[in-house]
Design an enzyme around this catalytic site. Structure first.
Site, short mmCIF file in Angstrom:
data_model
loop_
_atom_site.label_atom_id
_atom_site.label_comp_id
_atom_site.label_asym_id
_atom_site.label_seq_id
_atom_site.Cartn_x
_atom_site.Cartn_y
_atom_site.Cartn_z
N HIS A 20 0.84 -1.21 0.00
CA HIS A 20 0.00 0.00 0.00
C HIS A 20 0.87 1.26 0.00
O HIS A 20 1.32 1.74 1.03
CB HIS A 20 -0.96 0.02 1.19
CG HIS A 20 -2.08 1.01 1.00
ND1 HIS A 20 -3.39 0.63 0.84
CD2 HIS A 20 -2.06 2.35 0.86
CE1 HIS A 20 -4.14 1.71 0.65
NE2 HIS A 20 -3.34 2.78 0.65
N HIS A 22 1.40 4.95 -2.57
CA HIS A 22 0.99 5.75 -3.74
C HIS A 22 2.21 6.45 -4.32
O HIS A 22 3.10 6.85 -3.57
CB HIS A 22 -0.06 6.78 -3.32
CG HIS A 22 -1.31 6.16 -2.78
ND1 HIS A 22 -2.38 5.84 -3.58
CD2 HIS A 22 -1.66 5.79 -1.53
CE1 HIS A 22 -3.35 5.31 -2.84
NE2 HIS A 22 -2.94 5.25 -1.59
N HIS A 204 -9.73 0.89 -1.85
CA HIS A 204 -9.75 1.48 -0.50
C HIS A 204 -11.18 1.36 0.04
O HIS A 204 -12.14 1.64 -0.69
CB HIS A 204 -9.41 2.97 -0.54
CG HIS A 204 -7.96 3.30 -0.77
ND1 HIS A 204 -7.30 2.98 -1.92
CD2 HIS A 204 -7.06 3.96 0.01
CE1 HIS A 204 -6.05 3.42 -1.84
NE2 HIS A 204 -5.88 4.03 -0.67
N GLU A 207 -12.07 3.01 5.74
CA GLU A 207 -11.15 3.96 6.37
C GLU A 207 -11.97 5.14 6.89
O GLU A 207 -12.02 5.41 8.08
CB GLU A 207 -10.10 4.45 5.36
CG GLU A 207 -9.12 5.46 5.96
CD GLU A 207 -8.27 6.18 4.89
OE1 GLU A 207 -8.68 6.18 3.70
OE2 GLU A 207 -7.23 6.75 5.26
N ASP A 285 1.40 3.86 2.93
CA ASP A 285 0.44 4.75 2.26
C ASP A 285 1.15 5.90 1.55
O ASP A 285 1.34 5.83 0.34
CB ASP A 285 -0.60 5.25 3.28
CG ASP A 285 -1.95 5.60 2.65
OD1 ASP A 285 -2.10 5.41 1.43
OD2 ASP A 285 -2.85 6.06 3.39
N ASP A 286 1.51 6.93 2.28
CA ASP A 286 2.16 8.11 1.70
C ASP A 286 3.33 8.56 2.59
O ASP A 286 3.18 9.51 3.37
CB ASP A 286 1.15 9.26 1.57
CG ASP A 286 0.01 8.92 0.63
OD1 ASP A 286 0.29 8.58 -0.54
OD2 ASP A 286 -1.15 8.98 1.06
ZN LIG Z 1 -4.00 4.74 0.20
#
Ligand SMILES: [Zn+2]
Length: 351
Positions: A20, A22, A204, A207, A285-286
């Site tokens: 996961h 990006h 996704h 969340e 994630d980021d």
């Molecule tokens: Zn994400």
């Protein structure tokens, strides 16, 4: 707080699969500053803060502020050179973190106008991934993610593009952006196109929205994995469904805390999900926005939740098993995880 962190094995040496992540959100902070400077762009201060992004995306304006920061980072990815650089640096950073396999999510429509269209964007990213994998030894694959705030027809177009590259580096189809907009069910057709082409379904869900979004992703999109999915913890029957179907949750502790989805790492439900038999793969994630990479996620659940090395190894193995890695990579990573667990813990017993 359990005192297991001090005597644990080296987490960098634990073989991992990262599921996961990006593209623009994985940019090195120094690269962002350098590219923005060269292009004469001013960056929002929050993107430059060493502590990273902290927003409550569960509040009304939180998500749009987060999205604006993400878009500002993505703006510096102005052409093929930047794409190649980003992909190469992701591979280097992941290799340094012990990842043997990485799946990166990209919405090609956010880059298409700068890179000559949807298909050329995908071709460029895949070519950059092949080159980076050859250089670093870390396998890379692409998840094409549709934007759930756009029309489902756009997602279907993207799914047809993804289909063309199935078996050629594209391994999954995702659904990203503001989860409070665009229910999973609206994207059933796009996901059917992708799944019929042999791609993993990795939207996704769960969340910002609760168990209804989890059910929508599982029932309508036949999710193999869920991006986040942590709110499944609110309902035992939902966790039982995920366990029964073998759906892997890509849980991203630093992201959940930074975006206000969880109040603290202790409250990210890794133990509860695992106790219910749900498979969990940790993700970052980021890293650019949260200033926290993959090793940090393992360290956070060790330090803040008291997870043992056995539990951490099980998380790493869940990630490998939930990945699209080829059989040889999968076997190598799984045997590496076993070897890690049978190695002596750093700072362990002197006997
Ligand atoms: Zn994400």
């Amino acid at each position: 707080m359990p005192d297991v962190g001090a005597a644990g094995r080296d987490l960098t040496a634990l073989p991992k699969a990262h599921l996961h992540l990006h593209l623009a959100g994985s940019m090195r902070p120094a690269t962002l500053v350098e590219l923005a400077g060269a292009q004469g762009r001013r960056l929002p201060g929050e993107l430059l803060a060493p502590a990273g992004t902290r927003l409550d995306v569960t509040a009304r304006r939180g998500w749009s502020r987060f999205q604006r920061l993400y878009d500002a980072a993505r703006e510096v990815v102005a052409g093929p050179g930047e794409v190649r650089r980003l992909v190469g640096e992701i591979a280097q950073d992941e290799r340094a973190a012990g990842s043997g396999w990485v799946e990166v999510q990209v919405d090609p429509s956010s880059y298409a106008s700068r890179l000559g269209g949807l298909q050329p964007t995908v071709e460029l990213v895949l070519d950059a991934m092949r080159e980076a994998a050859d250089t670093t030894g870390t396998g890379m694959a692409l998840v094409i993610a549709a934007n759930r705030t756009r029309h489902p027809g756009d997602a279907e177009t993207l799914a047809r593009v993804a289909k063309r590259f199935a078996g050629k580096g594209v391994v999954g189809f995702g659904l990203s952006n503001d989860e409070t907009r665009g229910r999973p069910e609206e994207f059933a057709k796009a996901f059917r196109i992708a799944r019929d082409a042999g791609l993993l379904s990795v939207p996704h869900a769960g969340e910002l929205r609760g168990i209804r979004s989890v059910h929508g992703a599982v029932e309508a999109l036949h999710a193999d994995r869920l991006g986040h999915g942590v709110r499944a913890v609110e309902d035992p029957a939902t966790m039982a469904l995920l366990a029964e179907r073998g759906v892997v949750l890509e849980v991203c502790p630093a992201s959940n805390v930074a975006l206000g989805v969880a109040g603290a790492v202790e409250l990210v439900p890794v133990r509860e999900l695992r106790a219910a038999g749900v498979r969990v793969a940790l993700g970052a994630d980021d890293p650019l926005l949260f200033r926290s990479g993959l090793v940090d996620q393992y360290a956070a659940v060790r330090d803040q939740q008291g997870l043992s090395d056995e539990a951490l190894a099980a998380l790493a193995a869940d990630a490998v098993r939930g990945s699209a890695a080829p059989d040889d990579v999968r076997a190598r990573l799984l045997s590496g995880i076993e070897a890690w667990l049978s190695s002596a813990p750093a700072g362990g017993s002197a006997s």
